[in-house]
Design an enzyme around this catalytic site. Sequence first.
Site, PDB file in Angstrom:
ATOM      1  N   ALA A  49      81.495 -24.041 163.967  1.00 31.55           N
ATOM      2  CA  ALA A  49      80.175 -24.433 163.528  1.00 31.55           C
ATOM      3  C   ALA A  49      79.157 -23.552 164.773  1.00 31.55           C
ATOM      4  CB  ALA A  49      79.981 -25.899 163.799  1.00 31.55           C
TER       5      ALA A  49
ATOM      6  N   THR B 183      82.154 -13.697 170.040  1.00 33.56           N
ATOM      7  CA  THR B 183      81.819 -12.572 168.961  1.00 33.56           C
ATOM      8  C   THR B 183      81.770 -11.352 170.081  1.00 33.56           C
ATOM      9  OG1 THR B 183      79.751 -11.775 168.139  1.00 33.56           O
ATOM     10  CG2 THR B 183      79.464 -13.454 169.712  1.00 33.56           C
TER      11      THR B 183
ATOM     12  N   SER C 148      74.268 -27.643 157.100  1.00 33.93           N
ATOM     13  CA  SER C 148      72.816 -26.732 157.382  1.00 33.93           C
ATOM     14  C   SER C 148      73.084 -25.471 156.876  1.00 33.93           C
ATOM     15  CB  SER C 148      72.594 -26.712 158.735  1.00 33.93           C
ATOM     16  OG  SER C 148      73.408 -26.279 159.489  1.00 33.93           O
TER      17      SER C 148
ATOM     18  N   TYR D  56      71.886 -14.773 170.358  1.00 39.20           N
ATOM     19  CA  TYR D  56      73.028 -15.428 169.802  1.00 39.20           C
ATOM     20  C   TYR D  56      74.426 -15.044 170.632  1.00 39.20           C
ATOM     21  CZ  TYR D  56      77.255 -14.805 166.801  1.00 39.20           C
ATOM     22  OH  TYR D  56      78.412 -14.910 165.983  1.00 39.20           O
TER      23      TYR D  56
ATOM     24  N   HIS E  60      74.386  -9.419 156.270  1.00 43.32           N
ATOM     25  CA  HIS E  60      75.220  -8.435 156.348  1.00 43.32           C
ATOM     26  C   HIS E  60      75.572  -7.300 155.246  1.00 43.32           C
ATOM     27  CE1 HIS E  60      76.869 -12.492 158.458  1.00 43.32           C
ATOM     28  NE2 HIS E  60      76.814 -11.442 159.438  1.00 43.32           N
TER      29      HIS E  60
HETATM   30  N1  UFG Z   1      72.968  -2.543 157.845  1.00 43.25           N
HETATM   31  C1  UFG Z   1      72.316  -2.014 157.079  1.00 43.25           C
HETATM   32  N2  UFG Z   1      71.865  -2.487 155.996  1.00 43.25           N
HETATM   33  C2  UFG Z   1      71.826  -3.880 155.722  1.00 43.25           C
HETATM   34  C3  UFG Z   1      72.613  -4.534 156.453  1.00 43.25           C
HETATM   35  C4  UFG Z   1      73.228  -4.081 157.369  1.00 43.25           C
HETATM   36  O1  UFG Z   1      72.300  -0.781 157.079  1.00 43.25           O
HETATM   37  O2  UFG Z   1      71.269  -4.459 154.758  1.00 43.25           O
HETATM   38  C5  UFG Z   1      73.840  -2.176 159.241  1.00 43.25           C
HETATM   39  C6  UFG Z   1      73.305  -2.683 160.320  1.00 43.25           C
HETATM   40  O3  UFG Z   1      72.279  -2.185 161.164  1.00 43.25           O
HETATM   41  C7  UFG Z   1      74.573  -2.518 161.291  1.00 43.25           C
HETATM   42  C8  UFG Z   1      75.751  -2.468 160.119  1.00 43.25           C
HETATM   43  O4  UFG Z   1      75.077  -2.404 158.895  1.00 43.25           O
HETATM   44  O5  UFG Z   1      74.588  -1.302 161.646  1.00 43.25           O
HETATM   45  C9  UFG Z   1      76.608  -3.818 160.298  1.00 43.25           C
HETATM   46  O6  UFG Z   1      75.497  -4.909 160.137  1.00 43.25           O
HETATM   47  P1  UFG Z   1      76.078  -6.368 159.673  1.00 43.25           P
HETATM   48  O7  UFG Z   1      74.509  -7.211 159.661  1.00 43.25           O
HETATM   49  O8  UFG Z   1      76.715  -6.558 158.742  1.00 43.25           O
HETATM   50  O9  UFG Z   1      76.656  -6.877 161.005  1.00 43.25           O
HETATM   51  P2  UFG Z   1      76.414  -6.750 162.739  1.00 43.25           P
HETATM   52  O10 UFG Z   1      77.073  -5.586 163.223  1.00 43.25           O
HETATM   53  O11 UFG Z   1      74.860  -6.725 163.026  1.00 43.25           O
HETATM   54  O12 UFG Z   1      76.639  -8.152 163.279  1.00 43.25           O
HETATM   55  C10 UFG Z   1      78.074  -8.768 163.349  1.00 43.25           C
HETATM   56  C11 UFG Z   1      77.913 -10.234 162.870  1.00 43.25           C
HETATM   57  C12 UFG Z   1      77.395 -10.871 164.004  1.00 43.25           C
HETATM   58  C13 UFG Z   1      78.108 -10.389 165.378  1.00 43.25           C
HETATM   59  C14 UFG Z   1      78.103  -8.977 165.420  1.00 43.25           C
HETATM   60  C15 UFG Z   1      78.996  -8.433 166.664  1.00 43.25           C
HETATM   61  O13 UFG Z   1      77.283 -10.408 161.840  1.00 43.25           O
HETATM   62  O14 UFG Z   1      77.191 -12.179 164.054  1.00 43.25           O
HETATM   63  O15 UFG Z   1      78.674  -8.391 164.269  1.00 43.25           O
HETATM   64  O16 UFG Z   1      79.305  -7.129 166.553  1.00 43.25           O
HETATM   65  F1  UFG Z   1      77.119 -10.829 166.502  1.00 43.25           F
END
Ligand code: UFG
Length: 318
Positions: free
Chosen positions: A72, A115, A34, A139, A185
């Site tokens: 998964a 996580t 998926s 999540y 991400h």
């Molecule tokens: N960010 C930006 N611009 C973007 C993407 C992200 O500024 O285009 C920032 C987000 O706000 C965050 C940081 O970059 O502050 C990291 O963001 P990510 O989306 O890369 O990762 P997250 O920290 O949100 O999430 C990751 C995993 C999740 C997990 C989480 C646990 O993707 O699955 O870590 O901390 F739940």
Amino acid sequence: MKLLVTGGAGYIGSVVAAQLLEAGHRVVVLDDLSTGHADAVPEGAELVRGTLRDKALEVLEGAGFDAVLHFAAKSLVGESVERPGLYWDRNLGESLALLDAMRETGVDRIVFSSTAATYGEPERTPILETDPTRPTNPYGATKLAIDATLTEFARLYGIGGVSLRYFNVAGAYGRFGERHTVETHLIPNVLAVAAGTRESVNVFGEDYPTPDGTCVRDYIHVVDLGRAHLLALEACTPGTHRIYNLGNGNGFSVREVIEVCREVTGHPIPANVGPRRPGDPAVLVASSEKIQSELGWKPEHDLRQMVSDAWAFLQSRA
Ligand code: UFG
């Protein structure tokens, strides 16, 4: 060992499947494709296409599996807020089907992808495994519920489980890397600007209580993360459920990450500051002391290596 890797067509699952094969294990991947890709499944692994509900029992039955590595899952925080029912069904529901199939077939070892999102907004950093778990999105709540289920299955049915609580996974391993259809991400989005497939990167908020106002995260190389799975597999003890954080123990702000991407790619990478993304904690940094002292794991790659491996992967696919 003969191992079932659920989600082995996805980013982290495919890297770990490749590492398991290199370590001499036999690997069967179960993935409904998926979000994963059939061509991401490493050569030498058998791919069974299907959901855990439909296929786990059939695959495990009488096939002599020693253990399961369970990747998964649905894993987009934003989507989980919009469609919590989908996340409870696909994450907890499918995991219960897998655990029941393991119980029925006598497969008693499992390594599970948990996580940092199980902790929610931390009271202090670095985060310890004993700190409160108060997820701020469905999540994280579904992953926490699976952790609780594993504790119960260990107590009631003698399953040996290890939950690894990933912080921010990045980097690539040769031809195995991040290929999300919807990319949320930070690092792949920043590198997409350098690759010319995005115009600029959005910085989600610069009014956080951090040194430069942007969010701080603990980035871990997918290869280091994978090595932890091999150690966790050896550490599965029937009747016991262990939980370990997995991070590098260092925090990098969004601005610092963008700067490293500029240095690695030589591209100016324009960045625009926008509003905060709902549900983002200001700082998430792991203490990985427990897995270091109990399993002898140590991170070996820094942020620059993660960015340059992710960049090489992106360029190889251009
Ligand atoms: N960010 C930006 N611009 C973007 C993407 C992200 O500024 O285009 C920032 C987000 O706000 C965050 C940081 O970059 O502050 C990291 O963001 P990510 O989306 O890369 O990762 P997250 O920290 O949100 O999430 C990751 C995993 C999740 C997990 C989480 C646990 O993707 O699955 O870590 O901390 F739940």
